[in-house]
Design an enzyme around this catalytic site. Structure first.
Site, PDB file in Angstrom:
ATOM      1  N   ASP A   3       0.940  -1.265  -0.005  1.00 13.45           N
ATOM      2  CA  ASP A   3      -0.044  -0.193   0.033  1.00 13.45           C
ATOM      3  C   ASP A   3       0.820   1.286  -0.267  1.00 13.45           C
ATOM      4  O   ASP A   3       2.203   1.196   0.327  1.00 13.45           O
ATOM      5  CB  ASP A   3      -0.770  -0.176   1.266  1.00 13.45           C
ATOM      6  CG  ASP A   3      -1.866   1.057   1.359  1.00 13.45           C
ATOM      7  OD1 ASP A   3      -2.178   1.894   0.440  1.00 13.45           O
ATOM      8  OD2 ASP A   3      -1.982   1.677   2.603  1.00 13.45           O
TER       9      ASP A   3
ATOM     10  N   ASP B 196      -0.502   4.973   1.118  1.00 16.31           N
ATOM     11  CA  ASP B 196      -0.618   5.811   2.087  1.00 16.31           C
ATOM     12  C   ASP B 196      -0.548   5.255   3.636  1.00 16.31           C
ATOM     13  O   ASP B 196      -1.181   4.223   3.983  1.00 16.31           O
ATOM     14  CB  ASP B 196      -1.837   6.422   2.022  1.00 16.31           C
ATOM     15  CG  ASP B 196      -2.164   7.387   0.843  1.00 16.31           C
ATOM     16  OD1 ASP B 196      -1.051   8.383   0.673  1.00 16.31           O
ATOM     17  OD2 ASP B 196      -2.964   6.959   0.022  1.00 16.31           O
TER      18      ASP B 196
HETATM   19 MG   LIG Z   1      -2.697   3.162   3.484  1.00 15.85          MG
END
Ligand SMILES: [Mg+2]
Length: 178
Positions: A9, A11
């Site tokens: 991922d 963020d």
């Molecule tokens: Mg995230």
């Protein structure tokens, strides 16, 4: 031998999104929120009166362009690519105005990754990698492979996943303690 695959991922896993959110939020609202205030609490729940300006922050097309990379992330991701096929899986559909900035950010900080391995998605239940490193418990629950929770202020009370607190710990997870 077929190499195993890892999706990562962006963020709050590669990028310190929360740091900039807090900075911009305080600047615009006049509040004095700190990272400590957000342990186990979401900013929108702490300050429901500012939910709209919080959403507007993220709609700025350049918001995601200059986020700081977490310590050791570049080095460890690079090391992972020597043994695994690494993909970036970001739920960019949450903020459709973020696509350009996220793409450029990845090219700048992770130039060794193949852009064909960037997955701008919504629900990560369709991501078919062996592993997913993510801070979002919903995405980890939807994912069908082995989910690894990257520690973040908002997820400290979540249970049921292997948890890492840093990229050094990701390195230990995949390569063993040095
Ligand atoms: Mg995230």
């Amino acid at each position: 031998m077929v190499r195993k695959t890892i999706a990562i991922d962006m963020d709050e896993v590669l990028a310190d999104t929360l740091k900039k959110v807090i900075f911009k939020f305080n600047e615009e609202s006049g509040e004095t929120v700190t990272a400590e205030d957000l342990q186990g609490v979401k900013l929108r729940d702490l300050h429901p009166q500012h939910v709209e300006s919080l959403s507007n922050l993220l709609l700025d097309r350049s918001f995601f362009r200059d986020l700081e990379v977490f310590p050791d992330a570049v080095r460890v991701v690079k090391r992972l690519t020597e043994h695994y096929d690494v993909y970036i899986a970001t739920a960019a559909m949450d903020v459709p105005t973020s696509f350009d900035a996220k793409y450029e950010w990845l090219l700048e900080h992770f130039p060794f990754l193949d852009p064909q391995h960037f997955i701008f998605c919504g629900d990560k239940g369709v991501v078919g990698t062996d592993y997913l490193i993510d801070d979002n418990p919903k995405q980890l629950a939807a994912f069908k492979g082995k989910g690894i929770m990257f520690n973040a202020a908002h997820n400290i009370h979540e249970e049921g996943f292997d948890r890492v607190h840093s990229w050094k710990e990701v390195e230990d997870y995949f390569f063993g303690q040095a």
